[in-house]
Design a protein around this motif. Structure first.
Motif, PDB file in Angstrom:
ATOM      1  N   ASP A 110       0.833  -1.204   0.000  1.00 21.11           N
ATOM      2  CA  ASP A 110       0.000   0.000   0.000  1.00 21.11           C
ATOM      3  C   ASP A 110       0.863   1.248   0.000  1.00 21.11           C
ATOM      4  OD1 ASP A 110      -2.295  -1.566   0.069  1.00 21.11           O
ATOM      5  OD2 ASP A 110      -2.448  -1.501   2.257  1.00 21.11           O
ATOM      6  N   ASP A 111       1.899   1.249   0.851  1.00 16.18           N
ATOM      7  CA  ASP A 111       2.783   2.413   0.940  1.00 16.18           C
ATOM      8  C   ASP A 111       3.474   2.685  -0.400  1.00 16.18           C
ATOM      9  OD1 ASP A 111       2.085   2.539   3.614  1.00 16.18           O
ATOM     10  OD2 ASP A 111       3.958   1.657   4.325  1.00 16.18           O
ATOM     11  N   LYS A 112       3.995   1.632  -1.024  1.00 16.55           N
ATOM     12  CA  LYS A 112       4.711   1.804  -2.294  1.00 16.55           C
ATOM     13  C   LYS A 112       3.746   2.239  -3.390  1.00 16.55           C
ATOM     14  CE  LYS A 112       8.446   1.404  -2.562  1.00 16.55           C
ATOM     15  NZ  LYS A 112       9.478   2.454  -2.432  1.00 16.55           N
ATOM     16  N   GLY A 113       2.538   1.693  -3.381  1.00 22.27           N
ATOM     17  CA  GLY A 113       1.529   2.116  -4.353  1.00 22.27           C
ATOM     18  C   GLY A 113       1.234   3.604  -4.252  1.00 22.27           C
ATOM     19  N   LEU A 114       1.142   4.117  -3.024  1.00 18.62           N
ATOM     20  CA  LEU A 114       0.921   5.552  -2.827  1.00 18.62           C
ATOM     21  C   LEU A 114       2.122   6.368  -3.281  1.00 18.62           C
ATOM     22  CD1 LEU A 114      -0.869   5.562   0.652  1.00 18.62           C
ATOM     23  CD2 LEU A 114      -1.862   6.131  -1.575  1.00 18.62           C
ATOM     24  N   GLN A 115       3.333   5.872  -3.027  1.00 20.88           N
ATOM     25  CA  GLN A 115       4.543   6.579  -3.469  1.00 20.88           C
ATOM     26  C   GLN A 115       4.616   6.671  -4.990  1.00 20.88           C
ATOM     27  OE1 GLN A 115       7.849   4.434  -1.826  1.00 20.88           O
ATOM     28  NE2 GLN A 115       7.776   5.497   0.128  1.00 20.88           N
ATOM     29  N   ARG A 116       4.071   5.683  -5.661  1.00 21.02           N
ATOM     30  CA  ARG A 116       4.175   5.617  -7.124  1.00 21.02           C
ATOM     31  C   ARG A 116       2.907   6.126  -7.824  1.00 21.02           C
ATOM     32  NH1 ARG A 116       8.882   4.977  -5.713  1.00 21.02           N
ATOM     33  NH2 ARG A 116      10.147   3.168  -6.227  1.00 21.02           N
ATOM     34  N   ASN A 117       2.042   6.848  -7.124  1.00 19.53           N
ATOM     35  CA  ASN A 117       0.766   7.257  -7.716  1.00 19.53           C
ATOM     36  C   ASN A 117       0.922   8.245  -8.874  1.00 19.53           C
ATOM     37  OD1 ASN A 117       1.257   9.686  -6.457  1.00 19.53           O
ATOM     38  ND2 ASN A 117      -0.511   9.616  -5.105  1.00 19.53           N
TER      39      ASN A 117
END
Length: 195
Positions: A110-117
């Motif tokens: 989830d954290d990485k997905g938000l970083q890569r939005n």
């Protein structure tokens, strides 16, 4: 080494001050044991001083840089076979969720997905999510696809957590190179000793 007498005294003084420094820097850069203040490299085994993390550089891999990143320290590596770059991020932590490291690792997605939005069409491959073990420590790996300047790319992520150390490995490559780079990078990842 002698400098022409025709040079102004200030130029000759600067040259004599700089030359020993340049010689010292080139000597330390060539030393196989000295990589940087963050760690040391001996017999292709990198040792990170702050965390105690060690990993072996497989044939063809080289350390190209080190620096501070996101509250930890990172080492950038390069594979001379595929020309791919990888990154190893390390940080000493006090993990409160020692009994649920798997849950903490799952949260990284989830954290990485938000970083890569802001990445175009960034998506994790659901079938690539794997809970793994690296030298007895819990880890998680996943592949994500995205588009960069019209080119299909893949990003390979692996997190390895212990109660006191977090390590994150990543590599971004053209999608067509993923299987080769992933296989070669996995050799480095699987060699990691994380205290």
């Amino acid at each position: 080494l002698s400098l022409p007498d025709a040079l102004p005294i200030s130029t000759r003084l600067i040259a004599f001050a700089v030359l020993p420094l340049a010689a010292a820097l080139s000597t330390s850069a060539q030393s196989p044991k000295s990589v940087h203040e963050f760690g040391s490299l001996q017999n292709n085994v990198y040792h990170h001083h702050a965390t105690g993390v060690e990993f072996t550089l497989p044939e063809g891999w080289h350390i190209v840089s080190q620096g501070y990143a996101d509250g930890g320290q990172a080492v950038t590596v390069r594979d001379s076979v595929t020309q791919a770059f990888g990154r190893v991020w390390m940080k000493t932590v006090i993990t409160q969720q020692v009994d649920d490291l798997a849950g903490l690792l799952d949260q990284r997605l989830d954290d990485k997905g938000l970083q890569r939005n802001t990445y175009q069409d960034y998506r994790f491959r659901k079938d690539s999510v794997q809970h793994i073990t690296v030298n007895g420590n819990q880890g998680l790996s996943v592949v994500a696809d995205f588009v960069n300047l019209g080119e299909k790319k893949a990003e390979y992520h692996t997190w390895v957590y212990t109660a006191k150390t977090h390590v994150y490995f990543s590599a971004r490559v053209p999608e067509a190179q993923l299987s080769v780079v992933q296989s070669r990078f996995d050799a480095l990842i699987q060699s990691a000793v994380v205290p």
